[in-house]
Design a protein around this motif. Structure first.
Motif, PDB file in Angstrom:
ATOM      1  N   UNK A 115       0.838  -1.208   0.000  1.00  0.00           N
ATOM      2  CA  UNK A 115       0.000   0.000   0.000  1.00  0.00           C
ATOM      3  C   UNK A 115       0.868   1.251   0.000  1.00  0.00           C
ATOM      4  N   UNK A 116       1.949   1.195   0.731  1.00  0.00           N
ATOM      5  CA  UNK A 116       2.862   2.345   0.774  1.00  0.00           C
ATOM      6  C   UNK A 116       3.467   2.612  -0.609  1.00  0.00           C
ATOM      7  N   UNK A 117       3.882   1.525  -1.309  1.00  0.00           N
ATOM      8  CA  UNK A 117       4.461   1.680  -2.641  1.00  0.00           C
ATOM      9  C   UNK A 117       3.444   2.250  -3.626  1.00  0.00           C
ATOM     10  N   UNK A 118       2.207   1.699  -3.564  1.00  0.00           N
ATOM     11  CA  UNK A 118       1.160   2.193  -4.456  1.00  0.00           C
ATOM     12  C   UNK A 118       0.839   3.656  -4.179  1.00  0.00           C
ATOM     13  N   UNK A 138       2.918   5.837  -3.029  1.00  0.00           N
ATOM     14  CA  UNK A 138       4.040   6.626  -3.546  1.00  0.00           C
ATOM     15  C   UNK A 138       3.937   6.778  -5.073  1.00  0.00           C
ATOM     16  N   UNK A 139       3.629   5.637  -5.744  1.00  0.00           N
ATOM     17  CA  UNK A 139       3.494   5.702  -7.208  1.00  0.00           C
ATOM     18  C   UNK A 139       2.369   6.645  -7.612  1.00  0.00           C
ATOM     19  N   UNK A 140       1.263   6.552  -6.881  1.00  0.00           N
ATOM     20  CA  UNK A 140       0.128   7.422  -7.201  1.00  0.00           C
ATOM     21  C   UNK A 140       0.482   8.895  -6.989  1.00  0.00           C
ATOM     22  N   UNK A 141       1.199   9.148  -5.922  1.00  0.00           N
ATOM     23  CA  UNK A 141       1.594  10.538  -5.659  1.00  0.00           C
ATOM     24  C   UNK A 141       2.557  11.039  -6.740  1.00  0.00           C
TER      25      UNK A 141
END
Length: 405
Positions: A56-59, A61-64
């Motif tokens: 969830x943290x990676x997603x 970050x990618x979304x941001x």
């Protein structure tokens, strides 16, 4: 008896205590195993929860990062739109100023009517001038000669390349013969007479003339001591060169020429110059007229265009053409060489029509001409046939329908 009892009681007590201890140890082991299983399950769930948290943290970050990219693009587009809006605003202001200027400078209606009247007078004068030139061209030298048939064939010599041109200067009193070998060259040969040309050892020797630039194709002519030819590496430039010293004296550009070969069976020739009883001509094909041939009358002194005619004669399957008294005769053949025929003609006097004229055949021989030049004084055609220099004798008649307009 009492002693035996004393021994038995400790033994029983020992056995009882041992049994109780054995039962307690079994329950502890079960509890420990249960606790270990629960701890293992908790650890697995914690690991799973940690992995999901990382994902969830990676997603996030990618979304941001993606959102930051969109924001940057939106910011750029916003600035570009603002710049375009400013530019449009400036243009609108400029147009408003120009409209205001034009409104202040716009002439009165009477001035416009006067200018329109003057323009109409100029157009009428130009049309009258062109018509006068056309009549002058048609009636010059009282030219009424028309072709009847191609009578005979004479092979004079074999010299030079497969493609080339040769002819006699049609100026009255001139006997000089000129030979131009190849579709691109800058040196021509001049012979004092046809007899000199046919001799193996010419006396006087042949004269070579170096031109200021290469010619293109096989559409050259010599007229009154000057050679007219299409300059190589140009689409439609004609040069006039004095053969006495090899210097250029004039040049011109032929409007609409140079986009198509003048004859499809001679793809290296884009401008074909010709001489007849009326003077100097240039023949070319124009893509705007479906590839049909166009003839233009040139002033031999200044190379100025006197008049242009669009013909119905096609360039497809044509190998050459010539003019007699302002009538264009187009020669057709097959791609592999065959019996040449005249299947189309165009008369600037509008007295001879192609659909009313029979097909004229050249003398029975399989030929492939790279150039055909008419000599009005001799009533002969000088042709280049696969490296053979050939002369055709033509028969003509008087066209009584040519009258003054």
């Amino acid at each position: 008896m009492s002693g035996r009892l004393v021994l038995v009681l400790p033994l029983c007590l020992y056995l009882t205590v041992g049994s109780v201890q054995s039962q307690g140890s079994s329950q502890d082991a079960f509890i420990i195993q249960y606790l270990e299983r629960r701890l293992s399950q908790i650890e697995e769930r914690l690991n799973e929860c940690e992995q999901k948290t990382v994902s969830v943290t990676q997603k996030t970050y990618d979304l941001s990062s993606e959102i930051r990219g969109y924001l940057s693009t939106v910011s750029f587009l916003k600035s570009e739109v603002r710049s375009q809006v400013d530019s449009v605003y400036e243009r609108v202001e400029r147009v408003e100023r120009e409209l205001e200027y034009l409104e202040n400078k716009m002439p009165a209606q009477t001035d416009i009517e006067m200018e329109e009247s003057l323009l109409e007078q100029q157009i009428e004068a130009a049309e009258l001038d062109l018509q006068q030139k056309k009549v002058k061209i048609r009636m010059e030298n009282d030219c009424r000669t028309a072709l009847s048939q191609i009578k005979s064939l004479k092979i004079v010599k074999k010299a030079g390349d497969t493609y080339g041109s040769w002819f006699k200067d049609p100026t009255e009193g001139s006997e000089k013969i000129y030979l131009l070998s190849g579709i691109r060259n800058d040196t021509l040969k001049e012979y004092v007479s046809l007899h000199s040309f046919t001799e193996r050892t010419t006396t006087p020797p042949v004269r070579e003339v170096r031109l200021p630039s290469d010619w293109q194709g096989t559409g050259q002519v010599v007229y009154n001591g000057f050679i007219y030819y299409h300059k190589a590496d140009t689409p439609n430039q004609i040069l006039k060169v004095d053969l006495l010293n090899g210097t250029m004296v004039d040049s011109t550009l032929v409007p609409g020429a140079g986009r198509l070969p003048v004859y499809s069976l001679n793809p290296n020739t884009y401008l074909d110059l010709a001489v007849d009883e009326l003077g100097l001509w240039v023949i070319h094909a124009d893509s705007e007229y479906g590839g049909n041939l166009v003839i233009t009358k040139l002033d031999k002194a200044s190379l100025a265009v006197e008049y242009t005619w669009d013909t119905q004669c096609r360039s497809q399957d044509a190998e050459g053409a010539f003019l007699i008294c302002g009538t264009l005769y187009v020669v057709y053949n097959t791609r592999h060489g065959g019996r040449s025929t005249i299947q189309c003609l165009y008369d600037i006097h509008d007295t001879i029509h192609s659909d009313e004229s029979p097909v004229m055949f050249f003398p029975k021989r399989y030929t492939s001409h790279s150039s055909i030049h008419y000599h009005p004084g001799e009533k002969q055609l000088y042709a280049w046939d696969d490296g053979y220099q050939t002369i055709y004798k033509v028969e003509t008649h008087i066209n009584d329908q040519v009258t003054a307009e």
